[in-house]
Design an enzyme around this catalytic site. Structure first.
Site, PDB file in Angstrom:
ATOM      1  N   HIS A  95      -2.114  56.309  44.135  1.00 29.81           N
ATOM      2  CA  HIS A  95      -1.767  55.016  44.717  1.00 29.81           C
ATOM      3  C   HIS A  95      -0.311  54.945  45.175  1.00 29.81           C
ATOM      4  CE1 HIS A  95      -0.557  53.971  40.457  1.00 29.81           C
ATOM      5  NE2 HIS A  95       0.414  53.360  41.096  1.00 29.81           N
ATOM      6  N   ASP A 126      -6.753  59.041  40.341  1.00 34.71           N
ATOM      7  CA  ASP A 126      -5.434  58.513  40.694  1.00 34.71           C
ATOM      8  C   ASP A 126      -4.369  59.606  40.622  1.00 34.71           C
ATOM      9  OD1 ASP A 126      -3.613  56.600  41.558  1.00 34.71           O
ATOM     10  OD2 ASP A 126      -3.116  55.943  39.538  1.00 34.71           O
ATOM     11  N   SER A 201       4.924  54.654  37.893  1.00 28.31           N
ATOM     12  CA  SER A 201       3.674  55.341  38.225  1.00 28.31           C
ATOM     13  C   SER A 201       3.938  56.772  38.674  1.00 28.31           C
ATOM     14  CB  SER A 201       2.947  54.585  39.346  1.00 28.31           C
ATOM     15  OG  SER A 201       2.565  53.308  38.933  1.00 28.31           O
TER      16      SER A 201
END
Length: 460
Positions: A95, A126, A201
């Site tokens: 993402h 992911d 992230s």
């Protein structure tokens, strides 16, 4: 890069209380002094461990900036990643680089921004793999094993939350094997209370031995974060580096959890598994004779037990891990009869279709099998309208999100390539043209009247 920021006050207080309890009530002033000294030795040793591990891993952590284009708008996204090979291969989250037109990487103690190439991405885990061209050999950290991760062990989350590069946060492993019912994710997540915020992230989760045990993916409030096991990340890395894509097993069924209450109501009090709610035409399941309302009880001997929606990921992982073309035994329960079917596994169709942004204020998207199911479309022919810009030519003509374009300018549209070709062959003089689109059971006619290139550019 900034020096690591380490929040340890809570930990210090905890260790101090533990050391005090272990020491007990001192019988003399000397023993009291010794107990306090021992407590501080424990604290210093712990702090030294945190500092040493941070210092070992930080040089391999990178800061990532990506310019994403979603529909007709661009936005800058920041995230983290870490080096997995000394020639510039980096792992981060899907993402972070999804729909990115440009990706740049900054290394520790190096202010230059290195342009990055996206090697491949995987939406279901992911995970993304990118590459830079460094001037020298890059530091590679050590990797742990998910099987060795223990609930309660201390961990560090390292990344760049809110652009604060080189940030270190301490916590523990709160749980293993978390199944999250979030989009298409199929990971078996590690839960941690180490802080994972915006910008973290893609950064590493590190144990106190200095081994990376996961890739930080998302936070859900204070003290609740989820991390992708490093074994998953490295497997995805290897497969993306080999072929740029992943092949996963596919049955071609839609399922729902078989809770105890539902099982008892349907007459399956002693049966566990998943309830088949849809079978895709000409899929591996359909060819094997699997039907709606069958209960899938096991896959090649691996028992299936799903009490709620979160448990479905376990079933999805089991199916996805099977190589396409493999023959597997599927255990089924139909009424009072238990039996098996041999299924030749198919290859999982891609989840997200490609998109094409037109000059008229709307975007067409390829219809995948999952999109067909999610939007209850009768077929995959045509192009799905995934975005309509306000006050655009398309909006004024009445084109709406969710319609399926089947004809442009008199040319039939069955695929995204047909859509591109039909648009390319429109008259160059900017004259009006007709778009036909399905909306449920209806066929709608939209007359698009272009503004001309100058006005169109101004309105966009």
């Amino acid at each position: 890069m900034h020096q690591p920021v380490i929040f340890l006050s809570t930990v210090f207080a905890f260790l101090l209380s533990v050391a005090t309890v272990r020491a007990g009530a001192p019988s003399s002033a000397t023993e009291g002094v010794d107990a306090v000294a021992e407590t501080y030795r424990v604290l210093e040793a712990f702090q030294d461990t945190i500092g040493r591990v941070s210092g070992e891993v930080l040089p391999s952590v990178v800061f990532i900036e990506a310019v994403q284009k979603i529909n007709n708008r661009k936005r800058k996204v920041t995230g983290s990643g870490f080096i997995v090979s000394d020639d510039g291969v980096i792992v981060t989250n899907e993402h972070v680089v999804d729909k990115a037109q440009k990706v740049e990487v900054t290394l520790v103690n190096d202010r230059r921004k290195y342009p990055a190439t996206i090697i491949g991405t995987d939406q279901q885990t992911d995970i993304a793999v990118i590459r830079i061209e460094p001037e020298g050999v890059l530091p590679v950290p050590r990797f742990g094993d998910y099987a060795d991760v223990r609930v309660g062990e201390g961990v560090l989350a390292i990344g760049n939350p809110y652009g604060l590069d080189g940030t270190v946060s301490f916590g523990i492993v709160s749980a293993k094997g978390r199944n999250l019912n979030v989009g298409s994710l199929i990971n078996d997540f590690i839960q941690t209370d180490a802080m994972i915020d915006h910008g973290s992230s893609g950064g590493p989760l590190v144990n106190l031995r200095g081994e990376i045990i996961g890739v930080n993916s998302m936070g859900q409030g204070r003290g609740i974060g989820f991390t992708i096991p490093i074994n998953t990340a490295l497997e995805v890395r290897d497969r993306l580096l080999r072929s740029g894509q992943l092949e996963r097993g596919w049955l071609g069924v839609t399922v729902q959890p078989l809770s105890r209450e539902l099982a008892e109501h349907l007459g399956y009090a002693d049966v566990t598994g998943v309830l088949v709610t849809h079978v895709i035409e000409d899929s591996p399941a359909a060819r094997a004779g699997i039907r709606i309302e069958d209960i899938i009880t096991d896959v090649d001997g691996a028992a299936i037990d799903t009490e709620d929606a979160n448990d479905l990921n376990s079933f999805r992982r089991t199916v996805a891990a099977i190589d396409p073309g493999s023959k597997v035994k599927i255990g089924l329960q139909r009424g009072r009869k238990a039996f098996e079917r041999r299924v030749t596994m198919g290859e999982q169709p891609k989840l997200e279709g490609e998109e094409f942004e037109t000059d008229y204020g709307f975007t067409g998207k390829e219809i995948t099998a999952s999109m067909q199911l999610a939007n209850r479309l009768d077929s995959r022919e045509g192009v799905f309208v995934s975005f309509v810009e306000k006050d655009s030519v398309a909006a004024e003509a009445g084109i709406m999100y969710g319609e399926v374009v089947v004809e442009v300018g008199g040319r039939s549209v069955k695929t995204l390539d047909d859509f591109r070709e039909a648009l390319a062959k429109l008259p160059a003089d900017g004259s009006r043209f007709l778009v036909k689109a399905r909306a449920g059971d209806s066929l709608r006619y939209h007359l698009l009247i272009p503004y001309g290139k100058e006005l169109r550019a101004e309105r966009r």
